[in-house]
Enzyme design. Sequence first.
Site, PDB file in Angstrom:
ATOM      1  CG  ASP A 190     -14.556 -24.599 -18.076  1.00 37.95           C
ATOM      2  OD1 ASP A 190     -15.731 -24.317 -17.769  1.00 37.95           O
ATOM      3  OD2 ASP A 190     -13.930 -24.041 -18.987  1.00 37.95           O
ATOM      4  CB  SER A 224     -38.677  -4.469 -32.090  1.00 36.13           C
ATOM      5  OG  SER A 224     -39.689  -3.791 -32.820  1.00 36.13           O
ATOM      6  CD  GLU A 247     -32.709  -3.511 -19.009  1.00 35.14           C
ATOM      7  OE1 GLU A 247     -32.863  -4.020 -17.882  1.00 35.14           O
ATOM      8  OE2 GLU A 247     -33.306  -3.917 -20.022  1.00 35.14           O
ATOM      9  CE  LYS A 297     -31.431  -2.403 -28.370  1.00 36.37           C
ATOM     10  NZ  LYS A 297     -30.622  -3.386 -29.114  1.00 36.37           N
ATOM     11  CE  LYS A 337     -36.535  -2.580 -19.709  1.00 37.01           C
ATOM     12  NZ  LYS A 337     -36.276  -4.043 -19.794  1.00 37.01           N
ATOM     13  CE  LYS A 350     -29.481   0.202 -31.337  1.00 38.00           C
ATOM     14  NZ  LYS A 350     -29.919  -0.771 -32.367  1.00 38.00           N
ATOM     15  CB  CYS A 394       1.049   9.797  -5.902  1.00 37.38           C
ATOM     16  SG  CYS A 394       2.332  10.786  -5.087  1.00 37.38           S
ATOM     17  CB  CYS A 416       2.787  14.527  -6.089  1.00 36.01           C
ATOM     18  SG  CYS A 416       3.038  13.825  -7.728  1.00 36.01           S
TER      19      CYS A 416
END
Length: 693
Positions: free
Chosen positions: A42, A87, A118, A120, A293, A317, A429, A434
């Site tokens: 900015d 839609s 991708e 949504k 798609k 969804k 680590c 360990c």
Amino acid sequence: MTEDAHVVAAHHEAERLRAEIRHHDELYHRQAMTEITDTEYDRLVQRLKALEDAHPALQSSDSPTQKVGGAPIDGFVTVEHRVPMLSIDNVYTEEELQEFGNRVVKQIGPEPVEWIVEYKVDGVALSLIYERGELVRAVTRGDGRRGDDVTHNARTMRGVPLRLQGDYPEVLEVRGETYIGNRDFAALQAEMTAAGEEPLKNSRNAAAGAIKLLDPKQCHQRRLRFFAHSVGSLEGATYTTHWQFLQAIQAMGIPSVAKTSVVPNFASAISHSHHLMEGLHELDFEVDGIVLKVNDLGIREQLGMTSKSPRWVIAYKWEKYEAETRVENITVSVGKTGTLTPVALLAPVEIAGTTVSRASLHNRDEIERLGVQIGDWLIVEKAGKIIPHVVRVELHRRDDSQVPFHFPTECPECQTPVVKDEEGVYIRCPNPSCPAQLREGLRFFASRAAMDIEGLGIKLIEQLTEAEKSTGSTPREKLLGSFADIYRLKDHRSEMLELERVGEKLIDNLLAGIEASKKQPLWRLLTALNLRHVGTRTAQLLASRFGTMDMLQTQTEEQLSEVDEVGPVIAKSVAAYFASDIGQKIIGDLKELGLNMGDAALAAALAEERAAGRLNGKTLVVTGTLTRFKRDEINELIQKHGGRTASSVSKKTDYVVAGTEAGSKLTKAQDLGITVLSEDQFIELIGGTPDFP
């Protein structure tokens, strides 16, 4: 300095600032990277604006300063969309998703098609219209046929260039989502609270309200951003695939949805959807699903539309549930590969019928990105079957009680100085001895996904790794200190009987399970060894390709990377393990203890076939409908004769085997001059006859 010299200097400084601002825009939107904070960004814009105000001749309609907002408008103008903004259908289960894929196959045939996968974005739909490279209009979805002109507000958004870069079409309509990032929303809430205003409830409603403000300066204060995901009207350009369109608009300066990918078939699309779900915590924007798609625009036309939505796209969804809770503490656990994972211990809160008291913070970078401190209030989200994850810190609820968390510089288990992955985000680590790595490694080795040793759970492993052998050795050895020690437990029955809640029957069952696990196939052993980047699928590919552990150990990094689906990162990890002293000792001990190391006869046959293979080193793509083979049969034949299969045609492709109704892959092969084979020609190539098989 003369007045002309001042003007020239101002011109150069303005161009430098614009270039720097565009550089940061490019990093943020195309590479999901930042080199400076939003405040520093900015300040660059403010410096440029001050320079342009002092020298009006430097002002330009496409300058980044023009995005801070102009004069308020009197009201909205309703605009008819050039192409309706329809839609898309939704599904909520994987079964419904597969049914959608089956419908596509039924309509276009069995030939695999590429898919775009991708996120949504949970934002507000927006259409941007560019003419001759300049933004002329931005329109909301409205009822899908008509929307409101919000150009005055769109000009203030990050991700909406006022002028396109490079080559662009005469008319370009780009559609996408406008949203407020999680960090920006947290900062906005804090600012509103400090000003005595009621903070906004959620980022989507905040974005929807901001885009309908009459004053663009107020919209600018809401920090709206834009991601593109589809095309509307278009004049002066032709794209054959959606991926090609996305690459083109990104070159023009318009960002597409982060982490979007193209995959070769619908099964890969479903698999990649799961991968995207696992990465939700990495996002700085809210999503409510995954969109799949068809990539090929010609196939989209073939699939067509219903009265409400296209048949070539679906939204997978999930229901989202959120709750606000407080961080009571942050702890760090050590995993089987030594990864240090911070975990937020939360005040218990109910989300979607489940009590949530923990949430992974994943890594040090995630803590810094979220800015989370002990005592902070968080928004935690649970989406479908996805484990709860932190969405954002509620900065406006901070008081003086918060305590910054400092990531450990030493392993909390063994105090070894930790190291950061090369070119990665994880802190590890490096000590292979360990105790935490040993416990987690043993648990995974015995798990159902690996050697499937029933009865060897974490509680018993914890006891066995603490109990000592009664051998009189100095220092005293533990009963369980390595993978090989699992198979030596039969010699320490008396020590095991001294453990808490361990009786004769439990020991008998455990030892029987351990003995039976020696016969597990090679791929299970490879999985159990927990090599970095090697999961079940890769282990199966390696075992199938090389047959035995001995053969696998002799392969170079280059030879390993030739295996289908095994890339250079995996190949490097596998080669390094087998070349290491630790890897060689582990394999040697397990071999000596009688574990199945593969089929030597199979390995010899595979090696002989590959050596004589007529397709040795060749890459083949199979396309169209085959009459002589099933698809898996021809792929197996290609590999048997030393070749590898690929899902897409490129300059590296050696042959394309084309059946009937071959489509775009055949066309591309012809354009690139790649040899195209019929099924009969393929049979001749591998040394068969026309009567084959």
